[in-house]
Design a protein around this motif. Structure first.
Motif, PDB file in Angstrom:
ATOM      1  N   LEU A  74      47.500 130.309 -32.615  1.00 54.46           N
ATOM      2  CA  LEU A  74      47.428 130.842 -30.549  1.00 54.46           C
ATOM      3  C   LEU A  74      48.564 129.580 -30.082  1.00 54.46           C
ATOM      4  O   LEU A  74      49.513 130.532 -29.527  1.00 54.46           O
ATOM      5  CB  LEU A  74      46.397 130.036 -30.514  1.00 54.46           C
ATOM      6  CG  LEU A  74      46.077 130.623 -28.770  1.00 54.46           C
ATOM      7  CD1 LEU A  74      45.616 131.929 -28.230  1.00 54.46           C
ATOM      8  CD2 LEU A  74      44.766 129.883 -28.162  1.00 54.46           C
ATOM      9  N   TYR A  75      49.015 128.625 -30.677  1.00 56.67           N
ATOM     10  CA  TYR A  75      49.484 128.328 -29.790  1.00 56.67           C
ATOM     11  C   TYR A  75      51.327 128.261 -29.964  1.00 56.67           C
ATOM     12  O   TYR A  75      52.289 128.914 -29.591  1.00 56.67           O
ATOM     13  CB  TYR A  75      50.275 126.152 -30.996  1.00 56.67           C
ATOM     14  CG  TYR A  75      51.406 125.519 -30.406  1.00 56.67           C
ATOM     15  CD1 TYR A  75      50.851 125.051 -29.211  1.00 56.67           C
ATOM     16  CD2 TYR A  75      52.193 125.520 -31.325  1.00 56.67           C
ATOM     17  CE1 TYR A  75      52.337 124.635 -29.095  1.00 56.67           C
ATOM     18  CE2 TYR A  75      53.393 124.516 -31.846  1.00 56.67           C
ATOM     19  CZ  TYR A  75      53.523 124.194 -29.788  1.00 56.67           C
ATOM     20  OH  TYR A  75      54.228 123.162 -29.166  1.00 56.67           O
ATOM     21  N   ARG A  76      51.002 129.102 -31.238  1.00 46.86           N
ATOM     22  CA  ARG A  76      52.694 130.031 -32.078  1.00 46.86           C
ATOM     23  C   ARG A  76      52.408 131.731 -31.483  1.00 46.86           C
ATOM     24  O   ARG A  76      53.254 132.522 -31.858  1.00 46.86           O
ATOM     25  CB  ARG A  76      52.793 130.308 -33.347  1.00 46.86           C
ATOM     26  CG  ARG A  76      52.905 128.857 -34.095  1.00 46.86           C
ATOM     27  CD  ARG A  76      53.013 128.788 -35.578  1.00 46.86           C
ATOM     28  NE  ARG A  76      52.866 127.332 -36.019  1.00 46.86           N
ATOM     29  CZ  ARG A  76      53.672 126.907 -37.319  1.00 46.86           C
ATOM     30  NH1 ARG A  76      53.047 128.738 -37.905  1.00 46.86           N
ATOM     31  NH2 ARG A  76      53.410 126.367 -37.819  1.00 46.86           N
ATOM     32  N   ILE A  77      51.769 132.086 -30.276  1.00 44.02           N
ATOM     33  CA  ILE A  77      51.505 133.730 -30.198  1.00 44.02           C
ATOM     34  C   ILE A  77      53.190 133.433 -28.823  1.00 44.02           C
ATOM     35  O   ILE A  77      53.466 132.520 -28.598  1.00 44.02           O
ATOM     36  CB  ILE A  77      50.507 133.645 -29.173  1.00 44.02           C
ATOM     37  CG1 ILE A  77      50.306 134.949 -29.234  1.00 44.02           C
ATOM     38  CG2 ILE A  77      50.536 132.672 -27.477  1.00 44.02           C
ATOM     39  CD1 ILE A  77      48.701 135.205 -27.913  1.00 44.02           C
ATOM     40  N   ARG A  78      53.358 134.539 -28.973  1.00 41.43           N
ATOM     41  CA  ARG A  78      54.557 135.382 -28.622  1.00 41.43           C
ATOM     42  C   ARG A  78      54.276 134.977 -26.739  1.00 41.43           C
ATOM     43  O   ARG A  78      53.417 135.907 -26.763  1.00 41.43           O
ATOM     44  CB  ARG A  78      55.403 136.768 -29.266  1.00 41.43           C
ATOM     45  CG  ARG A  78      55.444 136.727 -30.447  1.00 41.43           C
ATOM     46  CD  ARG A  78      56.520 137.639 -30.822  1.00 41.43           C
ATOM     47  NE  ARG A  78      56.494 137.645 -32.151  1.00 41.43           N
ATOM     48  CZ  ARG A  78      56.963 138.300 -32.786  1.00 41.43           C
ATOM     49  NH1 ARG A  78      57.237 139.834 -32.271  1.00 41.43           N
ATOM     50  NH2 ARG A  78      57.547 138.445 -34.556  1.00 41.43           N
TER      51      ARG A  78
ATOM     52  N   ALA B  66      50.813 136.516 -25.130  1.00 45.16           N
ATOM     53  CA  ALA B  66      49.750 135.859 -24.449  1.00 45.16           C
ATOM     54  C   ALA B  66      49.597 136.221 -23.228  1.00 45.16           C
ATOM     55  O   ALA B  66      48.134 136.071 -22.041  1.00 45.16           O
ATOM     56  CB  ALA B  66      51.316 134.238 -23.962  1.00 45.16           C
ATOM     57  N   VAL B  67      50.997 136.653 -22.118  1.00 42.24           N
ATOM     58  CA  VAL B  67      50.773 138.147 -20.990  1.00 42.24           C
ATOM     59  C   VAL B  67      49.460 138.431 -20.738  1.00 42.24           C
ATOM     60  O   VAL B  67      48.985 138.141 -20.088  1.00 42.24           O
ATOM     61  CB  VAL B  67      52.184 137.941 -20.311  1.00 42.24           C
ATOM     62  CG1 VAL B  67      51.772 139.091 -19.521  1.00 42.24           C
ATOM     63  CG2 VAL B  67      53.302 136.668 -20.331  1.00 42.24           C
TER      64      VAL B  67
ATOM     65  N   PHE C  75      42.054 136.825 -16.906  1.00 47.83           N
ATOM     66  CA  PHE C  75      41.704 135.435 -16.152  1.00 47.83           C
ATOM     67  C   PHE C  75      42.186 135.453 -14.994  1.00 47.83           C
ATOM     68  O   PHE C  75      42.534 134.331 -13.812  1.00 47.83           O
ATOM     69  CB  PHE C  75      42.358 134.405 -17.283  1.00 47.83           C
ATOM     70  CG  PHE C  75      41.719 134.305 -18.211  1.00 47.83           C
ATOM     71  CD1 PHE C  75      40.304 133.627 -18.191  1.00 47.83           C
ATOM     72  CD2 PHE C  75      42.259 134.492 -19.511  1.00 47.83           C
ATOM     73  CE1 PHE C  75      39.577 133.371 -19.433  1.00 47.83           C
ATOM     74  CE2 PHE C  75      41.541 134.375 -21.147  1.00 47.83           C
ATOM     75  CZ  PHE C  75      40.343 133.787 -20.811  1.00 47.83           C
ATOM     76  N   TRP C  76      43.864 136.271 -15.240  1.00 49.64           N
ATOM     77  CA  TRP C  76      44.840 135.940 -13.580  1.00 49.64           C
ATOM     78  C   TRP C  76      43.955 137.438 -13.186  1.00 49.64           C
ATOM     79  O   TRP C  76      44.607 136.951 -11.770  1.00 49.64           O
ATOM     80  CB  TRP C  76      46.055 136.267 -14.414  1.00 49.64           C
ATOM     81  CG  TRP C  76      47.075 135.325 -14.911  1.00 49.64           C
ATOM     82  CD1 TRP C  76      47.441 135.351 -16.130  1.00 49.64           C
ATOM     83  CD2 TRP C  76      47.262 134.864 -14.004  1.00 49.64           C
ATOM     84  NE1 TRP C  76      48.285 134.050 -16.061  1.00 49.64           N
ATOM     85  CE2 TRP C  76      48.149 133.592 -14.650  1.00 49.64           C
ATOM     86  CE3 TRP C  76      47.341 133.888 -12.329  1.00 49.64           C
ATOM     87  CZ2 TRP C  76      48.952 132.473 -14.338  1.00 49.64           C
ATOM     88  CZ3 TRP C  76      47.722 132.686 -11.967  1.00 49.64           C
ATOM     89  CH2 TRP C  76      48.698 132.349 -13.394  1.00 49.64           C
TER      90      TRP C  76
END
Length: 300
Positions: free
Chosen positions: A19-23, A27-28, A34-35
């Motif tokens: 998850l930390y390395r996701i592009r 991620a968008v 959520f947005w």
């Protein structure tokens, strides 16, 4: 098992690391729901605030306190709606159903807020006890809570049939959370021999959508007299007349022309308001002896 590295048993990379390395584009996409929720609960309070200003003609500035208040109200309403149990098909209070086409509803929305007195009606159907009654319907009430939200107040005029012995009645969306005071007052008045219109809770459906608990309110017209075995006579109603009197009082209590006459003994006598004008003249012009004589002869 490693917390931030590869699992030494399976060899798979830890999900947190992935998850930390996701592009960025991935991620968008993940964050879009959520947005959307954040945007939704930002727009709703803003829309309600400006809709309220437009409905009342106010120019109230939007502050953080007002935004927080409207957001809190919206969240509480949505939470209550989410946690409400499913509507039961059976109820101990009467159920009324309204049916209108989308074009008729759009016509009423364009005419909002409703005009005081004779407003624009739409053609529809009222269903009660599996009976479909042809009717004319319109929004009722000038206050914003009567027409500016999904749960609108309605005025109904039946074409040929009667409901509880009356042809005209209203479905009121109450503004008070516990709106029993008026019903209690009317019940007390009725028990003491006064003529009072119907006022009781109902369930209302609009095009099969449940709108909640409303109040059935009868009209104080000639049907009220007939239902109580009284001979039809003059019935007057008055509200908010202009003042043209020297003392500044409302002209409602001086001039009969500012009153409406929803009922009369004969149809051709409906424009005649001489009986009311006589009463108003006696109130303001007669001395005590003359008024006592007038009251003894004309008032019940």
């Amino acid at each position: 098992m490693a917390l931030l590295g590869r699992n030494w048993l399976t060899g798979y990379e830890n999900p947190l690391v992935r998850l930390y390395r996701i592009r960025v584009r991935h991620a968008v996409i993940i964050c879009l729901p959520f947005w959307f929720v954040l945007l939704w609960y930002t727009v709703l309070p803003l829309s309600e605030h400006y809709s309220y200003n437009h409905a009342y003609g106010y120019d109230q500035p939007l502050t953080w306190e007002i935004f927080h208040l409207r957001l809190s109200d919206q969240l509480h309403r949505d939470w209550r709606r989410f946690t409400l149990p499913q509507v039961s098909r059976k109820a101990r209070i009467p159920t009324f159903e309204l049916f209108l086409s989308n074009s008729q509803l759009a016509s009423l929305d364009r005419d909002a807020p409703p005009k005081e007195g004779k407003g624009k009606y739409a053609v529809g159907v009222v269903r009660r006890n599996n009976r479909d009654l042809k009717a004319r319907l319109r929004y009722r009430g000038l206050k914003h809570w009567n027409w500016n939200y999904a749960q609108k107040s309605w005025k109904v005029r039946l074409d040929d049939e009667l409901v509880r012995g009356q042809q005209t009645f209203s479905f009121i969306n109450p503004v008070n959370p516990v709106p029993f005071a008026e019903q209690i007052i009317l019940d007390i008045a009725r028990n003491n021999g006064l003529l009072t219109p119907d006022f009781f809770p109902i369930r209302l459906m609009l095009n099969k959508a449940y709108m909640g608990v409303y109040w059935f309110m009868g009209q104080p017209d000639e049907f009220l007299l007939r239902r109580n075995d009284r001979f039809p006579g003059s019935i007057y109603s008055g509200n908010r007349a202009e003042s043209v009197e020297k003392n500044g009082d409302s002209s409602l209590f001086y001039r009969a022309k500012y009153w409406k006459k929803p009922g009369s003994r004969l149809a051709e006598a409906k424009p005649d308001k001489s009986d009311l004008q006589q009463l108003l003249d006696m109130i303001w012009k007669a001395d005590a002896a003359r008024f006592a004589s007038f009251a003894h002869e004309h008032l019940d």
